[in-house]
Design a protein around this motif. Sequence first.
Motif, PDB file in Angstrom:
ATOM      1  N   THR A 138     -18.673  -0.133 -25.221  1.00  0.00           N
ATOM      2  CA  THR A 138     -17.375  -0.781 -25.443  1.00  0.00           C
ATOM      3  C   THR A 138     -17.044  -1.727 -24.291  1.00  0.00           C
ATOM      4  O   THR A 138     -16.568  -2.842 -24.506  1.00  0.00           O
ATOM      5  N   VAL A 139     -17.314  -1.260 -23.071  1.00  0.00           N
ATOM      6  CA  VAL A 139     -17.083  -2.139 -21.909  1.00  0.00           C
ATOM      7  C   VAL A 139     -17.932  -3.400 -22.058  1.00  0.00           C
ATOM      8  O   VAL A 139     -17.454  -4.519 -21.863  1.00  0.00           O
ATOM      9  N   ARG A 140     -19.183  -3.240 -22.435  1.00  0.00           N
ATOM     10  CA  ARG A 140     -20.093  -4.389 -22.565  1.00  0.00           C
ATOM     11  C   ARG A 140     -19.526  -5.404 -23.559  1.00  0.00           C
ATOM     12  O   ARG A 140     -19.512  -6.603 -23.325  1.00  0.00           O
TER      13      ARG A 140
ATOM     14  N   VAL B 249     -16.597  -7.154 -21.855  1.00  0.00           N
ATOM     15  CA  VAL B 249     -17.001  -7.998 -20.727  1.00  0.00           C
ATOM     16  C   VAL B 249     -17.778  -9.222 -21.227  1.00  0.00           C
ATOM     17  O   VAL B 249     -17.584 -10.339 -20.744  1.00  0.00           O
TER      18      VAL B 249
ATOM     19  N   LEU C  99     -10.527   0.309 -25.130  1.00  0.00           N
ATOM     20  CA  LEU C  99     -11.671   0.612 -24.257  1.00  0.00           C
ATOM     21  C   LEU C  99     -12.081   2.075 -24.351  1.00  0.00           C
ATOM     22  O   LEU C  99     -13.259   2.394 -24.218  1.00  0.00           O
TER      23      LEU C  99
ATOM     24  N   ILE D 123     -16.573  -1.920 -14.599  1.00  0.00           N
ATOM     25  CA  ILE D 123     -15.153  -2.256 -14.419  1.00  0.00           C
ATOM     26  C   ILE D 123     -14.769  -2.003 -12.953  1.00  0.00           C
ATOM     27  O   ILE D 123     -15.014  -0.923 -12.411  1.00  0.00           O
TER      28      ILE D 123
ATOM     29  N   LEU E 266     -18.606   4.555 -24.136  1.00  0.00           N
ATOM     30  CA  LEU E 266     -17.778   3.871 -23.134  1.00  0.00           C
ATOM     31  C   LEU E 266     -18.518   2.628 -22.613  1.00  0.00           C
ATOM     32  O   LEU E 266     -17.952   1.533 -22.539  1.00  0.00           O
ATOM     33  N   ARG E 267     -19.787   2.818 -22.278  1.00  0.00           N
ATOM     34  CA  ARG E 267     -20.593   1.692 -21.764  1.00  0.00           C
ATOM     35  C   ARG E 267     -20.681   0.556 -22.774  1.00  0.00           C
ATOM     36  O   ARG E 267     -20.481  -0.603 -22.440  1.00  0.00           O
TER      37      ARG E 267
ATOM     38  N   LEU F 188     -16.062   4.104 -16.614  1.00  0.00           N
ATOM     39  CA  LEU F 188     -15.724   2.673 -16.690  1.00  0.00           C
ATOM     40  C   LEU F 188     -16.265   1.941 -15.467  1.00  0.00           C
ATOM     41  O   LEU F 188     -16.804   0.838 -15.566  1.00  0.00           O
TER      42      LEU F 188
ATOM     43  N   TYR G 167      -8.811  -2.278 -16.606  1.00  0.00           N
ATOM     44  CA  TYR G 167      -8.578  -1.104 -17.457  1.00  0.00           C
ATOM     45  C   TYR G 167      -7.161  -0.585 -17.213  1.00  0.00           C
ATOM     46  O   TYR G 167      -6.776  -0.364 -16.049  1.00  0.00           O
TER      47      TYR G 167
ATOM     48  N   ALA H 226     -19.812   1.440 -15.696  1.00  0.00           N
ATOM     49  CA  ALA H 226     -20.130   0.403 -16.689  1.00  0.00           C
ATOM     50  C   ALA H 226     -19.771  -0.987 -16.179  1.00  0.00           C
ATOM     51  O   ALA H 226     -19.973  -1.974 -16.883  1.00  0.00           O
TER      52      ALA H 226
END
Length: 390
Positions: free
Chosen positions: A47-49, A52, A274, A80, A44-45, A75, A61, A78
């Motif tokens: 993918t967020v990175r 972003v 995400l 969001i 998850l982290r 999220l 999200y 991370a």
Amino acid sequence: MQRSAAVNPESQTEGTPAHFHDVESMVMDLRPEQPVYCIRPAVLRDTVRRFVDGFPGTVMYAVKSNPEPIIVRGLYDAGIRDFDTASLVEIAAVKTQHPDANTYFMHPVKARGAIRDAYNNYNVRHFVIDHRDELEKLCDELTERNAVIVVRIATPAANVMFDLSDKFGADAELASELLRTSAERGFKVGLAFHVGSQCLDPAAFAAGFKAAAQALYHAGTELSCFDVGGGFPVNYDGVNAPPLECYLDVVRDGLETMRLSNQCAIMCEPGRALVAGAQSLVVQVQLRKNNRLYINDGRYGSLIAPSLGIALPVRKVGINAYSGQQEFEVFGPTCDGLDVLPVPLRLPTDIREGDWLEFGLAGAYSNALCTDFNGFRPDTFVTVDTPFGQ
Ligand SMILES: Cc1ncc(COP(=O)(O)O)c(C=O)c1O
């Protein structure tokens, strides 16, 4: 395979899921007879990175894709802070969990009471519309003109698995009128589109920009925000979508042609891309009848995706590669005749009652779409370290 991690007793506080190093150790410890969702905070982290770092604006999200609090917290942790919500229930859940998060009411059709509650009690200041009467509702219900009215524009048909513009979105002419009228009524205005979910062609975003540019040209209003929606794809089995970076290149090019002011907030609202890879689903085989398997989750639970044309990767827990394999027809747990996966799964020939299977890429539109039909509703979540299949 490392089997060290068991349930961390310190993590057994309310709301904190049991944590395991990998799915194998989870199965050895819990021997679960109910389906288990395995969340990967590290995935998850990452993918967020990726979003972003690559998106030239704010990444929201889309809560609808997976409202599970562990996912929402992951999220948030991370980075969001902005959440695309479609109902008061989603707004309340996010704001209760993270009071400093921003929620946006992105459903073009809202109950009057939900508008009032969102505005008065949850400080929601962005509301989407695609029709004149919805603007009238907002004019009636919002006590001050300090909100942003975001006009959702329909996008042309494209290579997407789930079209949304058949149901929502104004054409360019109506969108211009709604932008103008909203501004005349004293609101700030924004524009949004959504190319459709699981979009397999980045050109769909270019078409969205073209429609938006037309609407904006005729409206002659300044935008406070511009939202390019979600739709970014996931490489399910048999799918070979272009990488995220290709979509983001098209978004950057599109934004350049729009020549928006520096005051205009740029946003996107992905859901599927995400969270899909950050969660798998472990199920158990309850009976084998020759080449038929009966498992404890199905189309009325977390496994609607195959019936919608999405093939989730699957493996037998404990084995990642097997030579002796065959096709099995796979049935879900309810007494309903339709509760069967639409295509057979290739699994080891020796599979039997009590074995566990793991479906990967099951983080989006899985638990979010579960029913409790016939008394079956999976609700066990754990976290694991290792990615699916490793
Ligand atoms: C308004 C809106 N925003 C965002 C999303 C998320 O889309 P996706 O999961 O395809 O990224 C959806 C999904 O249908 C949606 O309806």
